[in-house]
Enzyme design. Structure first.
Site, PDB file in Angstrom:
ATOM      1  N   GLY A  48      -3.575  -5.975  -3.693  1.00 37.88           N
ATOM      2  CA  GLY A  48      -2.371  -6.758  -3.426  1.00 37.88           C
ATOM      3  C   GLY A  48      -2.315  -7.518  -2.117  1.00 37.88           C
ATOM      4  CG  ASP A 107       7.077   0.995  -3.138  1.00 35.30           C
ATOM      5  OD1 ASP A 107       6.228   1.736  -2.638  1.00 35.30           O
ATOM      6  OD2 ASP A 107       7.070   0.671  -4.332  1.00 35.30           O
ATOM      7  CE  LYS A 135      10.274  -3.484  -3.964  1.00 32.70           C
ATOM      8  NZ  LYS A 135       9.795  -3.033  -5.296  1.00 32.70           N
ATOM      9  CB  ILE A 157       9.060  -8.711  -5.995  1.00 31.60           C
ATOM     10  CG1 ILE A 157       8.320  -7.684  -5.123  1.00 31.60           C
ATOM     11  CG2 ILE A 157      10.531  -8.718  -5.631  1.00 31.60           C
ATOM     12  CD1 ILE A 157       8.021  -8.182  -3.750  1.00 31.60           C
ATOM     13  NE  ARG A 169      -3.615  -8.268  -8.529  1.00 34.51           N
ATOM     14  CZ  ARG A 169      -3.131  -7.098  -8.121  1.00 34.51           C
ATOM     15  NH1 ARG A 169      -2.358  -7.043  -7.073  1.00 34.51           N
ATOM     16  NH2 ARG A 169      -3.433  -5.990  -8.759  1.00 34.51           N
TER      17      ARG A 169
HETATM   18  N1  HPA Z   1       5.944  -5.366  -7.292  1.00 39.06           N
HETATM   19  C1  HPA Z   1       4.602  -5.224  -7.434  1.00 39.06           C
HETATM   20  N2  HPA Z   1       3.911  -4.220  -6.901  1.00 39.06           N
HETATM   21  C2  HPA Z   1       4.588  -3.312  -6.158  1.00 39.06           C
HETATM   22  C3  HPA Z   1       5.973  -3.406  -5.952  1.00 39.06           C
HETATM   23  C4  HPA Z   1       6.692  -4.491  -6.563  1.00 39.06           C
HETATM   24  O1  HPA Z   1       7.928  -4.639  -6.454  1.00 39.06           O
HETATM   25  N3  HPA Z   1       6.327  -2.355  -5.167  1.00 39.06           N
HETATM   26  C5  HPA Z   1       5.190  -1.677  -4.907  1.00 39.06           C
HETATM   27  N4  HPA Z   1       4.130  -2.230  -5.504  1.00 39.06           N
HETATM   28 MG    MG Z   2       0.252  -3.462  -8.382  1.00 36.85          MG
END
Ligand code: HPA
Ligand code: MG
Length: 180
Positions: A48, A107, A135, A157, A169
């Protein structure tokens, strides 16, 4: 409002690319002032964080800095038991170094807490965490975050590196799930 459908879910525009860029710019400026002379090793947590890492690293204005890319191995066993994910792909010796972990999002804080613990066992000088998004309402751990881009509500999100089941992505802006 601009919308996008990914798999079975609808998302609407939430944070523009321009806003993301200006926030990342501010984070980089802070790092340029605070990390110069420390030869920091930036650690991008794949998958990510690759977009955030690219946006940020090109704005680091001193040459003595490095970037490396690591992953967390998939869960072995049951996620609910809190099985630890192993950090893989780190080839650098981080002993005595300033490490800056680059995360797309924090998060619950469980993942980043786990990453920090694994890195600290390798005797770095310090482990600093930079996250593009946070978050706050989802936090379950008291984590030490040195650089935070944008605080967002606890809604799902996608975009700017973040996915929904592998897709989304590549979206340049960030989109939030539409609650029907
Ligand atoms: N979206 C995508 N991946 C994630 C999120 C999210 O809100 N929170 C933690 N990983
Ligand atoms: Mg993911």
């Amino acid at each position: 409002m601009k919308r996008v459908k990914i798999h079975d879910k609808e998302f609407e525009l939430f944070i523009s690319h321009e806003k993301i860029q200006s926030v990342v710019e501010q984070m980089a400026e802070k790092m340029n002032a605070e990390l110069v002379g420390k030869n920091p090793l930036f650690l991008c947590i794949l998958n990510g964080s690759f977009m955030f890492a690219a946006e940020l690293f090109k704005r680091i204005n001193f040459v003595e800095s490095e970037i490396s890319f690591v992953k967390l191995a998939s869960y072995v066993g049951d996620q609910t038991t809190g099985t630890v994910k192993e950090l893989i792909g780190l080839n650098e010796d981080i002993e005595g170094r300033t490490v800056v972990v680059l995360e797309d999002i924090v998060d619950t804080g469980i993942t980043i807490d786990n990453i920090q613990q694994q890195l600290k066992r390798m005797n770095p000088k310090e482990v600093l965490v930079a996250t593009m998004l946070l978050k706050p309402d989802a936090l379950k751990k008291d984590v030490d975050l040195k650089y935070v881009g944008i605080e967002i509500p606890n809604d799902f999100i996608v975009g700017c590196g973040l996915d929904y089941d592998g897709h989304g992505r590549n979206l340049i802006d960030i989109y939030s799930i539409v609650k029907e």
